[in-house]
Scaffold this active site. Structure first.
Site, PDB file in Angstrom:
ATOM      1  N   TYR A  68      53.090  45.183  36.384  1.00  0.00           N
ATOM      2  CA  TYR A  68      53.161  44.779  34.977  1.00  0.00           C
ATOM      3  C   TYR A  68      52.767  45.949  34.082  1.00  0.00           C
ATOM      4  CZ  TYR A  68      48.144  44.993  34.431  1.00  0.00           C
ATOM      5  OH  TYR A  68      46.864  45.459  34.335  1.00  0.00           O
ATOM      6  N   GLU A  71      51.932  46.254  26.394  1.00  0.00           N
ATOM      7  CA  GLU A  71      52.277  47.124  25.273  1.00  0.00           C
ATOM      8  C   GLU A  71      51.602  46.636  24.002  1.00  0.00           C
ATOM      9  OE1 GLU A  71      56.875  48.493  26.234  1.00  0.00           O
ATOM     10  OE2 GLU A  71      56.517  46.999  24.700  1.00  0.00           O
ATOM     11  N   LYS A  83      60.496  51.183  15.580  1.00  0.00           N
ATOM     12  CA  LYS A  83      59.462  50.409  16.266  1.00  0.00           C
ATOM     13  C   LYS A  83      58.806  51.319  17.286  1.00  0.00           C
ATOM     14  CE  LYS A  83      58.948  46.097  18.868  1.00  0.00           C
ATOM     15  NZ  LYS A  83      59.708  44.924  19.331  1.00  0.00           N
TER      16      LYS A  83
END
Length: 159
Positions: A68, A71, A83
């Site tokens: 995993y 963020e 972004k």
């Protein structure tokens, strides 16, 4: 050691339509639906999609490396359609990166197409140069292509 990679991907969708997806939580939802080979689950830990939002991305079983990454969206600029997110846990941080920043900018090409400029900025100890050489924008390019194709087909079916 510091590094920077960038890649432009042409998408046959207007910039305003593509930005609506990229700037919101919808991008994570589409990634988990359309990119099952790369993303098994996207969880929204905190936030509404703006700066400060935290997202946990879980990879499918068998994916090399940590299973995993988490963020943190650090910047959402609607004016220039940019972004920025930094990995704060798991993912590249687990293998030695001190900074791993992902940027996506949507650039209008013309009324019906746009460019997704995907870039990665990183910092890592010089001794880990071999790991740094594995950094690639390819997953971001694939996401831009797949999301663009999905949005184009969606627009075509509603017209």
């Amino acid at each position: 050691m510091r590094g920077y990679l960038s890649q432009d991907t042409l998408v046959e969708v207007p910039a305003v339509v593509l930005w609506d997806v990229y700037r919101s939580l919808q991008l994570g939802k589409l990634a988990s639906e359309l990119l099952r080979d790369f993303v098994s689950k996207v969880e929204f830990v905190k936030g509404d999609g703006g700066a400060g939002t935290i997202v946990k991305i879980t990879f499918p079983p068998g994916t090399p490396g940590p299973g995993y990454m988490t963020e943190l969206f650090t910047n959402i600029d609607d004016e220039i359609r940019l972004k920025e997110a930094e990995i704060i846990e798991g993912g590249f941080n687990s293998v030695g990166f001190d900074l791993y920043r992902i940027c996506s900018q949507i650039i209008e090409k013309d009324a019906e197409s746009s460019i997704v400029r995907s870039s990665i900025e990183y910092e890592i100890d010089d001794k880990l140069e071999e790991i740094a050489s594995q950094v690639t924008t390819k997953p971001l390019e694939i996401m831009a292509e797949v999301v663009g194709k999905y949005l184009k087909e969606k627009r075509s079916s509603t017209n």
